[in-house]
Design a protein around this motif. Structure first.
Motif, short mmCIF file in Angstrom:
data_model
loop_
_atom_site.label_atom_id
_atom_site.label_comp_id
_atom_site.label_asym_id
_atom_site.label_seq_id
_atom_site.Cartn_x
_atom_site.Cartn_y
_atom_site.Cartn_z
N THR A 33 0.88 -1.37 -0.03
CA THR A 33 -0.13 -0.11 -0.02
C THR A 33 0.91 1.21 0.08
OG1 THR A 33 -1.78 0.90 1.07
CG2 THR A 33 -0.15 0.12 2.48
N ARG A 35 0.54 5.70 -1.57
CA ARG A 35 -0.16 6.85 -1.95
C ARG A 35 -0.33 6.85 -3.34
NH1 ARG A 35 1.99 11.74 1.69
NH2 ARG A 35 4.07 10.43 1.36
N ASN A 60 -3.70 3.89 -0.75
CA ASN A 60 -4.12 4.31 0.37
C ASN A 60 -3.08 5.32 1.11
OD1 ASN A 60 -4.59 3.55 3.71
ND2 ASN A 60 -6.42 3.06 2.48
N ASP A 61 -3.58 6.57 1.44
CA ASP A 61 -2.99 7.46 2.16
C ASP A 61 -3.07 7.31 3.83
OD1 ASP A 61 -1.71 9.83 3.13
OD2 ASP A 61 -2.75 11.12 1.84
N ASP A 64 -4.75 10.07 5.78
CA ASP A 64 -6.12 10.41 5.72
C ASP A 64 -6.81 9.77 6.97
OD1 ASP A 64 -8.79 10.36 5.07
OD2 ASP A 64 -8.52 10.06 3.12
N ASP A 66 -9.78 8.59 7.11
CA ASP A 66 -10.43 7.42 6.88
C ASP A 66 -9.81 6.18 6.16
OD1 ASP A 66 -12.93 8.77 7.40
OD2 ASP A 66 -12.88 9.73 5.50
N ALA A 67 -8.69 6.46 6.12
CA ALA A 67 -7.75 5.26 5.42
C ALA A 67 -7.65 4.24 6.14
CB ALA A 67 -6.43 6.18 5.17
N ALA A 71 -8.83 0.45 4.50
CA ALA A 71 -7.57 -0.40 4.13
C ALA A 71 -7.86 -1.69 4.77
CB ALA A 71 -6.23 -0.10 4.78
#
Length: 258
Positions: A33, A35, A60-61, A64, A66-67, A71
């Motif tokens: 994973t 960005r 996936n950041d 963030d 909500d990341a 994930a």
């Protein structure tokens, strides 16, 4: 034993890529994973070819809010469980302690500390319920031997180290371990960026600083990403079930403290 699933941060290059490769070679399904989609997809493809294992890419950041939930949901929907979590993120820009601005501190905090803690908070109880789990924070030997021009990394990865120590106690009796791997000078793009920055500040050539940096390591060289990855793979294994709450420094002997 059924095949386990590992999520590896920063998996498109450097230490993250090497860790993903070692985990895949040891029989894990691996999700890399980061960005940027294109480097991740390229890395996943190369890893599938070199290891013969299941390797997927997830954009996936970690900074963030909500990341983390996204994930974990993605991995569990595809593979059922998340068994090994390698929290590895690229270092923030170099800078001395008084030269780092508020925005830079906030960005580094979200990436290096808060984002990883969100993931750990989600996955640790799930791991404990299944009776197995490995959480690994990739930090830096600069936590033990601070480098003045890596202020944000030193400060925030020191906080990560403390957090890992606390987390290690939470579910140890349920077969879950939490550890840190602290690389020293390693031949990655990150090292080149740090030395390039020093070269500009000191008015010296890159080659000169590269040689001086290597000379400061008793081993006489920078480490290879796969040497860091070998420690990650061990800590992720069944054999490392009694290694918990510790920091393993992989730096060629450079750190001077006992």
């Amino acid at each position: 034993m059924s095949k386990r699933t590992a999520l590896v941060g920063g998996g498109s290059a450097g230490i993250g890529y090497a860790a993903a490769e070692q985990l895949a070679l040891s029989g894990h399904r691996v999700v890399v994973t980061g960005r940027r989609a294109h480097p991740l997809e390229s890395a996943a493809s190369a890893l599938r070819e070199s290891t013969g294992s299941v390797v997927e890419a997830l954009v996936n950041d970690m900074s963030d809010p909500d990341a983390a939930a996204a994930a974990v949901t993605w991995v569990e929907e595809r593979h059922g469980t998340l068994d090994v979590l390698v929290l590895n993120a690229g270092g923030p820009p170099p800078g001395r302690i008084l030269d780092v601005g508020d925005d830079q501190w906030q960005q580094a905090y979200d990436l290096l500390l808060l984002g990883p803690l969100r993931l750990a908070r989600l996955v640790l109880p799930r791991m404990a319920a299944r009776g197995f789990g490995r959480v690994l924070f990739v930090t830096s030997s600069a936590v033990r031997q601070p480098q003045p021009d890596l202020a944000t990394s030193v400060v925030l990865r020191s906080a990560v180290t403390a957090a890992a120590k606390l987390l290690a106690r939470e579910f140890a009796a349920e077969g879950v371990t939490v550890n840190c791997v602290a690389p020293g000078a390693t031949a990655t793009e990150r090292r080149r960026q740090v030395l390039d920055n020093r070269a500009r500040l000191e008015g010296k050539g890159y080659a000169e600083l590269d040689a001086a940096d290597a000379a400061a390591v008793p081993a006489g060289r920078a480490g290879r990403p796969e040497e860091i990855a070998a420690v990650v793979a061990f800590l992720a294994s069944e054999a490392a079930g009694y290694v918990n709450g510790t920091v393993i420094t992989v730096d060629g002997g450079r750190t001077e403290t006992i």
